[in-house]
Every structure is written in C-alpha cells, then in structure tokens.
Design a protein around this motif. Sequence first.
Motif, short mmCIF file in Angstrom:
data_model
loop_
_atom_site.label_atom_id
_atom_site.label_comp_id
_atom_site.label_asym_id
_atom_site.label_seq_id
_atom_site.Cartn_x
_atom_site.Cartn_y
_atom_site.Cartn_z
N ASP A 29 0.82 -1.20 0.00
CA ASP A 29 0.00 0.00 0.00
C ASP A 29 0.86 1.26 0.00
O ASP A 29 0.50 2.27 -0.61
N LEU A 59 -0.57 -3.56 -7.67
CA LEU A 59 -1.99 -3.89 -7.56
C LEU A 59 -2.22 -5.40 -7.47
O LEU A 59 -3.17 -5.84 -6.82
N SER A 60 -1.36 -6.18 -8.10
CA SER A 60 -1.54 -7.63 -8.07
C SER A 60 -1.14 -8.24 -6.72
O SER A 60 -1.57 -9.33 -6.36
N ARG A 61 -0.33 -7.52 -5.94
CA ARG A 61 0.14 -8.03 -4.66
C ARG A 61 -0.77 -7.71 -3.48
O ARG A 61 -0.59 -8.24 -2.39
N SER A 62 -1.73 -6.84 -3.70
CA SER A 62 -2.63 -6.47 -2.62
C SER A 62 -4.02 -6.20 -3.18
O SER A 62 -4.16 -5.49 -4.16
N THR A 63 -5.02 -6.79 -2.55
CA THR A 63 -6.39 -6.56 -2.99
C THR A 63 -7.18 -5.74 -1.97
O THR A 63 -8.38 -5.55 -2.13
N GLU A 65 -9.01 -2.90 -0.28
CA GLU A 65 -9.72 -1.79 -0.92
C GLU A 65 -9.43 -0.48 -0.21
O GLU A 65 -10.31 0.18 0.32
N ARG A 69 -5.43 2.19 -3.27
CA ARG A 69 -5.77 1.27 -4.36
C ARG A 69 -6.74 1.94 -5.33
O ARG A 69 -6.58 1.84 -6.55
N SER A 92 -10.55 -0.31 -15.14
CA SER A 92 -9.84 0.33 -14.03
C SER A 92 -10.68 1.44 -13.42
O SER A 92 -10.80 1.54 -12.19
N GLU A 95 -13.63 -0.09 -11.46
CA GLU A 95 -13.21 -0.64 -10.17
C GLU A 95 -12.88 0.48 -9.18
O GLU A 95 -13.21 0.40 -8.00
#
Length: 184
Positions: A29, A59-63, A65, A69, A92, A95
């Motif tokens: 983050d 972005l692929s390593r943390s979801t 919200e 992000r 994008s 989301e």
Amino acid sequence: RAWLRCVKAEQSNLRAALDSRLRQLGREDEGIALAVGLLLHWTVQNQQQEAVHYLDALLSRSTAETVHRAGALFVRGYVARSQDDIDRARSSYEECLRISLKHGYSHERGWALAGMGLLDLIRLSAMQPTERHDEVFFGMRSELRVAVELLEAAGDPVIRAWALCLLGELHAQMRQTATAQELM
C-alpha cells in the motif's frame, strides 16, 4: 515545473523505493500510494510503460480496498487510455468507482467519474448525430458535474480542470458552443 525537476532528479531513488515495496510483503500500500503520486511525472516524462510495470505489480500483490488502491486504479486507467487500451481503462475506472462508492472515497470517486467521462466522450464522438440522445448527454453532464464538485471539494485543481474541459467538450459535441466556451 520545480516539482517535476525534483522528481526527475530523484527518479532512481523513487524506483528503488517502489522496488523495495514490491519485495517487502505487507508494504504494497505504501508503494501504491507512491505510484499514485507519480501520475504527472510518468505522463510528462512519457514513461507509461514504467507506470504500467509498477502499477500492475503493486496492484496484483494487494487486494485491500484502500484509498490508495482506488487512486492507483484511476492512474492505471489514465495510463491505459493514453495507450489506447479503452477496455483496460474502463475496467480500471469502474473498479476505482466501485471501491470509492463502497468506502466513501470522494476524491477518488471524482477521479473515476472524470475518467469515465472521457471514455464516454470518445463513445459519443463516434456516434452519428442522429444516434445522440439527450438522455446520453444529460447522464454524462450530470456525472461530470459531480466529478467537478468532488474534485473541487478535494482541492484537486489539476484533475478538476481536466473534468471541466471534458464537460466543455461534451457541450461542444452537443453544439452548445457558449456553454462549452465558458467551461473551457
């Protein structure tokens, strides 16, 4: 200009900071927040590929919200649009909007609405004059007005100015020249 010169001079340190956030679990983050702040730098320096590299990896390593992000999704959409990847830009922005609405991130909601407004303008400009409906115009105008208000409240003059130009372009495409000129 001074900020851009400073960022360019520190580019190797910024890359090192981003790389370090990619290697350290749980610090994504922080990297995402840094990447969001580099949008103007990456745009002015024409470094969209570098932006894509870092944004996609982070972005692929943390979801989670987080507000960062949501911001990174806006930046990813902006970069995708500059590369003519409309589908990636739209996903994008959508989301970013979803996360912003869910968590009350109004600044990022303004970003998402402005980005989606640009994509809608592209779609509108491709329509034949007989296909343009007032409902499309009114919907787009409403969303862009909300974006302008949110960005003004957030104290974001750069993206607010962009949203105002998009709103002006919308009025121009609908042949409302006086309003378009005023907004621009």
